[in-house]
Write a protein that holds these residues in place. Structure first.
Motif, PDB file in Angstrom:
ATOM      1  N   THR A  38      15.948  67.639  20.454  1.00 35.10           N
ATOM      2  CA  THR A  38      16.462  66.590  19.236  1.00 35.10           C
ATOM      3  C   THR A  38      15.188  66.160  18.171  1.00 35.10           C
ATOM      4  O   THR A  38      15.294  65.795  17.044  1.00 35.10           O
ATOM      5  CB  THR A  38      17.052  65.353  20.001  1.00 35.10           C
ATOM      6  N   GLU A  39      13.854  66.342  18.759  1.00 34.12           N
ATOM      7  CA  GLU A  39      12.809  66.179  17.745  1.00 34.12           C
ATOM      8  C   GLU A  39      12.747  67.215  16.780  1.00 34.12           C
ATOM      9  O   GLU A  39      12.573  66.798  15.592  1.00 34.12           O
ATOM     10  CB  GLU A  39      11.603  66.061  18.609  1.00 34.12           C
ATOM     11  N   ASP A  40      13.145  68.436  16.995  1.00 30.70           N
ATOM     12  CA  ASP A  40      13.284  69.599  16.316  1.00 30.70           C
ATOM     13  C   ASP A  40      14.322  69.182  15.115  1.00 30.70           C
ATOM     14  O   ASP A  40      14.017  69.325  13.881  1.00 30.70           O
ATOM     15  CB  ASP A  40      13.307  70.811  16.741  1.00 30.70           C
ATOM     16  N   TYR A  41      15.458  68.756  15.661  1.00 28.47           N
ATOM     17  CA  TYR A  41      16.585  68.469  14.724  1.00 28.47           C
ATOM     18  C   TYR A  41      16.009  67.250  13.481  1.00 28.47           C
ATOM     19  O   TYR A  41      16.450  67.455  12.561  1.00 28.47           O
ATOM     20  CB  TYR A  41      17.810  68.144  15.405  1.00 28.47           C
ATOM     21  N   GLU A  42      15.371  66.438  14.096  1.00 30.54           N
ATOM     22  CA  GLU A  42      15.397  65.327  13.370  1.00 30.54           C
ATOM     23  C   GLU A  42      14.131  65.960  12.163  1.00 30.54           C
ATOM     24  O   GLU A  42      14.011  65.520  11.267  1.00 30.54           O
ATOM     25  CB  GLU A  42      14.452  64.255  14.263  1.00 30.54           C
ATOM     26  N   ASN A  43      13.099  66.657  12.858  1.00 33.12           N
ATOM     27  CA  ASN A  43      11.882  67.183  11.673  1.00 33.12           C
ATOM     28  C   ASN A  43      12.791  67.999  10.670  1.00 33.12           C
ATOM     29  O   ASN A  43      12.325  67.937   9.454  1.00 33.12           O
ATOM     30  CB  ASN A  43      11.154  68.062  12.542  1.00 33.12           C
ATOM     31  N   THR A  44      13.636  68.725  11.200  1.00 32.75           N
ATOM     32  CA  THR A  44      14.454  69.546  10.220  1.00 32.75           C
ATOM     33  C   THR A  44      15.269  68.699   8.894  1.00 32.75           C
ATOM     34  O   THR A  44      15.109  68.882   8.008  1.00 32.75           O
ATOM     35  CB  THR A  44      15.418  70.435  10.804  1.00 32.75           C
ATOM     36  N   LEU A  45      15.604  67.453   9.588  1.00 32.33           N
ATOM     37  CA  LEU A  45      16.620  66.713   8.415  1.00 32.33           C
ATOM     38  C   LEU A  45      15.585  65.838   7.619  1.00 32.33           C
ATOM     39  O   LEU A  45      15.589  65.695   6.240  1.00 32.33           O
ATOM     40  CB  LEU A  45      17.230  65.532   9.265  1.00 32.33           C
ATOM     41  N   ARG A  46      14.280  65.678   8.315  1.00 33.15           N
ATOM     42  CA  ARG A  46      13.505  64.774   7.409  1.00 33.15           C
ATOM     43  C   ARG A  46      12.861  65.806   6.187  1.00 33.15           C
ATOM     44  O   ARG A  46      12.411  65.381   5.344  1.00 33.15           O
ATOM     45  CB  ARG A  46      11.963  64.289   8.279  1.00 33.15           C
ATOM     46  N   GLU A  47      12.539  66.977   6.613  1.00 35.13           N
ATOM     47  CA  GLU A  47      12.305  67.880   5.811  1.00 35.13           C
ATOM     48  C   GLU A  47      13.171  68.343   4.683  1.00 35.13           C
ATOM     49  O   GLU A  47      12.902  68.375   3.465  1.00 35.13           O
ATOM     50  CB  GLU A  47      11.900  69.485   6.161  1.00 35.13           C
ATOM     51  N   ALA A  48      14.683  67.856   4.778  1.00 34.46           N
ATOM     52  CA  ALA A  48      15.645  67.899   3.919  1.00 34.46           C
ATOM     53  C   ALA A  48      15.805  66.900   3.061  1.00 34.46           C
ATOM     54  O   ALA A  48      16.664  66.601   2.339  1.00 34.46           O
ATOM     55  CB  ALA A  48      16.910  68.274   4.696  1.00 34.46           C
ATOM     56  N   GLY A  49      14.817  65.734   3.431  1.00 32.01           N
ATOM     57  CA  GLY A  49      15.021  64.155   2.838  1.00 32.01           C
ATOM     58  C   GLY A  49      15.576  63.302   3.270  1.00 32.01           C
ATOM     59  O   GLY A  49      15.602  62.215   2.686  1.00 32.01           O
ATOM     60  N   TRP A  50      15.999  63.448   4.514  1.00 30.08           N
ATOM     61  CA  TRP A  50      16.718  62.241   5.360  1.00 30.08           C
ATOM     62  C   TRP A  50      15.378  61.292   5.852  1.00 30.08           C
ATOM     63  O   TRP A  50      14.427  61.703   6.186  1.00 30.08           O
ATOM     64  CB  TRP A  50      17.079  62.743   6.465  1.00 30.08           C
ATOM     65  N   THR A  51      15.819  59.954   5.506  1.00 31.39           N
ATOM     66  CA  THR A  51      14.854  58.791   6.094  1.00 31.39           C
ATOM     67  C   THR A  51      15.390  57.999   7.087  1.00 31.39           C
ATOM     68  O   THR A  51      14.829  57.182   7.979  1.00 31.39           O
ATOM     69  CB  THR A  51      14.360  58.178   4.924  1.00 31.39           C
ATOM     70  N   ASP A  52      16.643  57.989   7.076  1.00 32.71           N
ATOM     71  CA  ASP A  52      17.431  57.083   8.013  1.00 32.71           C
ATOM     72  C   ASP A  52      17.782  57.574   9.280  1.00 32.71           C
ATOM     73  O   ASP A  52      18.893  58.204   9.334  1.00 32.71           O
ATOM     74  CB  ASP A  52      18.753  56.581   7.210  1.00 32.71           C
ATOM     75  N   ARG A  69      18.963  76.318  11.128  1.00 32.09           N
ATOM     76  CA  ARG A  69      20.132  76.363  10.066  1.00 32.09           C
ATOM     77  C   ARG A  69      21.377  75.792  10.613  1.00 32.09           C
ATOM     78  O   ARG A  69      22.296  75.142   9.665  1.00 32.09           O
ATOM     79  CB  ARG A  69      20.653  78.003  10.506  1.00 32.09           C
ATOM     80  N   ALA A  70      21.488  75.458  11.751  1.00 25.75           N
ATOM     81  CA  ALA A  70      22.793  74.952  12.003  1.00 25.75           C
ATOM     82  C   ALA A  70      22.713  73.204  11.546  1.00 25.75           C
ATOM     83  O   ALA A  70      23.566  72.840  11.288  1.00 25.75           O
ATOM     84  CB  ALA A  70      22.888  74.817  13.640  1.00 25.75           C
ATOM     85  N   VAL A  71      21.586  72.663  11.856  1.00 25.25           N
ATOM     86  CA  VAL A  71      21.368  71.343  11.559  1.00 25.25           C
ATOM     87  C   VAL A  71      21.555  71.285   9.900  1.00 25.25           C
ATOM     88  O   VAL A  71      21.967  70.301   9.340  1.00 25.25           O
ATOM     89  CB  VAL A  71      19.906  71.014  11.765  1.00 25.25           C
ATOM     90  N   LYS A  72      20.977  72.386   9.174  1.00 19.44           N
ATOM     91  CA  LYS A  72      20.958  72.214   7.749  1.00 19.44           C
ATOM     92  C   LYS A  72      22.541  72.410   7.249  1.00 19.44           C
ATOM     93  O   LYS A  72      23.078  71.706   6.194  1.00 19.44           O
ATOM     94  CB  LYS A  72      20.225  73.367   7.125  1.00 19.44           C
ATOM     95  N   GLU A  73      23.191  73.178   8.166  1.00 17.57           N
ATOM     96  CA  GLU A  73      24.572  73.223   7.578  1.00 17.57           C
ATOM     97  C   GLU A  73      25.474  71.966   7.910  1.00 17.57           C
ATOM     98  O   GLU A  73      26.112  71.533   7.120  1.00 17.57           O
ATOM     99  CB  GLU A  73      25.312  74.295   8.590  1.00 17.57           C
ATOM    100  N   GLU A 131      20.562  60.127  15.568  1.00 17.70           N
ATOM    101  CA  GLU A 131      21.471  59.364  14.631  1.00 17.70           C
ATOM    102  C   GLU A 131      20.963  59.192  13.268  1.00 17.70           C
ATOM    103  O   GLU A 131      19.847  58.786  13.299  1.00 17.70           O
ATOM    104  CB  GLU A 131      21.815  57.919  15.286  1.00 17.70           C
ATOM    105  N   GLY A 132      21.899  59.550  12.471  1.00 16.28           N
ATOM    106  CA  GLY A 132      21.211  59.387  10.889  1.00 16.28           C
ATOM    107  C   GLY A 132      22.301  59.258  10.085  1.00 16.28           C
ATOM    108  O   GLY A 132      23.468  59.639  10.135  1.00 16.28           O
ATOM    109  N   ARG A 133      21.941  58.939   8.971  1.00 19.98           N
ATOM    110  CA  ARG A 133      22.920  58.825   7.782  1.00 19.98           C
ATOM    111  C   ARG A 133      22.250  59.563   6.527  1.00 19.98           C
ATOM    112  O   ARG A 133      21.107  59.314   6.096  1.00 19.98           O
ATOM    113  CB  ARG A 133      23.083  57.280   7.530  1.00 19.98           C
ATOM    114  N   LYS A 134      23.193  60.560   5.997  1.00 24.69           N
ATOM    115  CA  LYS A 134      22.635  61.162   4.740  1.00 24.69           C
ATOM    116  C   LYS A 134      22.343  60.341   3.569  1.00 24.69           C
ATOM    117  O   LYS A 134      23.124  59.388   3.286  1.00 24.69           O
ATOM    118  CB  LYS A 134      23.815  62.277   4.331  1.00 24.69           C
ATOM    119  N   PRO A 135      21.143  60.722   3.180  1.00 23.79           N
ATOM    120  CA  PRO A 135      21.025  60.027   1.656  1.00 23.79           C
ATOM    121  C   PRO A 135      22.025  59.855   0.714  1.00 23.79           C
ATOM    122  O   PRO A 135      22.726  61.021   0.502  1.00 23.79           O
ATOM    123  CB  PRO A 135      19.537  60.418   1.199  1.00 23.79           C
TER     124      PRO A 135
END
Length: 257
Positions: free
Chosen positions: A197-211, A174-178, A234-238
């Motif tokens: 951090t791998e879990d955080y990455e998976n959460t963002l990829r499920e939300a559509g992040w690729t970068d 939830r924190a990562v989604k926020e 590290e990432g950048r929002k689509p």
């Protein structure tokens, strides 16, 4: 030169290392008094190893993490709106604020002293004054799982050793989604943590992040040794970046900054 007071991260862990070193030294002395040379040498080696781990811990919490984050925040152009999740006494928040002559840095925390010694809003506020950035900083008492900010407000969201303190996987997600929600399209995310951090990455990829990428921050961010290393997600929002925000150059993975 830091002018604020930033305490120690997880002081109970540092205390455990120091207590362990003292206990091993006591066992070493007892062994030598009783002419048990092999045991005494073994306890001496263990004590020296534990003291080295404690030294690494102290270096990271007092100097190393500041050097690493200072390098990471060189990407700021100066007019961004930055959010620090779990800002604590302001180590990362105020480094960011120092690079925002025309921007703003917001820190949110529940101000728990368990995970950082002396963690309190009044201490962080005093640090903003000491560092000369009070006019650029907003402090908010709140839960990173329910951020009190509108969608797409921030250009950059950062977090340093905070999200793992949420005890359950659902809460961490939830924190990562926020963080995703309050980032503008094209905005950047930097999460430094020594686990999950791998879990955080998976959460963002499920939300559509690729970068997205994870990288080791090196020895300056070890809490005792490489077994307690810190990784950066590290990432950048689509989406299209804000007009004022230039693309940051890619960084090489190395042994610190």
């Amino acid at each position: 030169m830091k002018r604020g007071k930033y305490g120690f991260d997880a002081p109970w862990a540092l205390g455990g290392l120091l207590f362990g070193a003292v206990a091993l030294l006591a066992l070493m002395a007892l062994s030598f008094v009783n002419d048990i040379l092999a045991a005494g040498l073994a306890f001496l080696a263990g004590a020296l190893y534990t003291l080295a781990s404690a030294s690494s811990y102290v270096y990271t919490t007092r100097r190393g993490k500041f050097a690493v984050w200072a390098k990471e925040l060189e990407r700021l152009s100066g007019d961004e709106d930055v959010l620090d999740l779990g800002c604590g006494r302001g180590a990362v928040l105020l480094l960011a604020a120092g690079r925002l002559p025309e921007g703003r840095a917001t820190g949110i925390d529940l101000w728990s002293g368990k995970d950082q010694s002396g963690n309190a809003e009044r201490v962080t506020r005093a640090n903003t004054e000491a560092e000369g950035v009070a006019e650029r900083v907003e402090l908010v008492t709140g839960d990173m799982r329910e951020l009190p900010f509108e969608d797409g407000r921030f250009d950059l969201v950062v977090s340093s050793l905070a999200i793992h303190n949420i005890p359950d996987a659902e809460g961490r997600a939830r924190a990562v989604k926020e963080a995703d929600r309050v980032l503008r399209p094209g905005g950047a995310l930097l999460i430094a943590d020594f686990q999950r951090t791998e879990d955080y990455e998976n959460t963002l990829r499920e939300a559509g992040w690729t970068d997205l990428r994870r990288r080791d921050l090196g020895w300056r961010f070890w809490y005792g040794g490489p077994w307690f290393r810190t990784d950066m997600l590290e990432g950048r929002k689509p989406g299209t970046p804000p007009a004022h925000q230039a693309e940051a150059p890619a960084k090489e993975v190395g042994d610190g900054v």
